[in-house]
Design an enzyme around this catalytic site. Structure first.
Site, PDB file in Angstrom:
ATOM      1  CE  LYS A 128      -1.792   1.919   3.607  1.00 17.07           C
ATOM      2  NZ  LYS A 128      -2.582   2.008   4.803  1.00 17.07           N
ATOM      3  CG  ASP A 146      -7.450   2.951   1.982  1.00 11.70           C
ATOM      4  OD1 ASP A 146      -8.267   2.450   1.478  1.00 11.70           O
ATOM      5  OD2 ASP A 146      -7.439   3.925   2.710  1.00 11.70           O
TER       6      ASP A 146
END
Ligand code: SF4
Length: 227
Positions: A128, A146
């Site tokens: 991420k 996310d």
């Protein structure tokens, strides 16, 4: 014929969702404050389990003291911990940031690397964080998943994977690369304002007519909890 019609209807549904997200959140972008790739890198590492507002409060104090890999690599861990105290996992993050700064200096000439492979090789950097840095600092096509992106895209039936990597690939397959970063921000904005984790505001959601999870809050919760 029947299956062809179904595919066409699904393509239209997905198109409508992305169009509405674009209309609803035209200027969606990162809430993190940064002036260069290194600052964004630091802010993104800090943002794990910490709100963007809190990260901005921390970096507003930290960056005047250390905003380059040179300065951060020279900081003692105890001093950095003092700056990061309001942040989840601050001890671990302090260690990671000092180590990552050293590697950026030694292996990358003091510049934050701009490839996924080099970024995830840095301590404290996962998929991420690497995608956020690539997209926001270097304007490269990347789609960070996310907790909001994961939940909202699964509720909307844009993705069904149970792992972050799967959801990332499913979303990327639906969009041209230049839209990946923008859709990341739009899904986050929708997740924060409307499609909240515990109480999605389906009654106020413009995507309702296209959403298979509308008003199925409990089952939506069970199916879309981020790993
Ligand atoms: S209709 Fe409900 S579950 Fe679907 S996207 Fe909107 S808020 Fe989320």
């Amino acid at each position: 014929m029947f299956s062809h019609n179904r595919e066409e209807a699904e393509a239209k549904r997905i198109h409508a969702i992305f169009d509405l997200l674009k209309q609803q959140y035209p200027g969606a972008k990162t809430a993190l404050h940064f002036a260069n790739p290194f600052q964004l890198f630091v802010a993104t590492v800090l943002s794990a389990q910490t709100t963007d507002e809190q990260v901005n409060r921390i970096t507003a104090k930290l960056f005047p003291r250390a905003d380059t890999p040179e300065k951060l690599a020279r900081m003692k861990q105890a001093e950095l911990e003092g700056y990061l105290k309001g942040c989840g996992l601050y001890r671990q993050k302090s260690r990671f940031l000092i180590e990552a700064s050293r590697i950026i200096l030694e292996k990358h000439g003091g510049n934050v690397p701009d490839t996924f492979e080099d970024l995830v090789a840095l301590p404290g950097v996962g998929r991420k964080t690497a995608n956020v840095v690539l997209s926001n600092a270097f304007n490269k096509p990347a789609l960070a998943v996310d907790t909001h992106v994961f939940r909202v895209s699964r509720r909307l039936g844009l993705a069904s994977g149970k792992k972050v990597e799967q959801v990332e690939e499913e979303l990327k397959a639906l969009l041209p690369p230049h839209e990946w970063g923008k859709v990341h921000h739009r899904l986050i904005a929708h997740g924060r304002r409307i499609c909240k984790a515990l109480k999605p505001q389906c009654g106020h959601c413009v995507l309702g007519p296209y959403c298979p999870s509308r008003h199925k809050t409990k089952s939506a919760q069970a199916k879309t909890k981020a790993p």
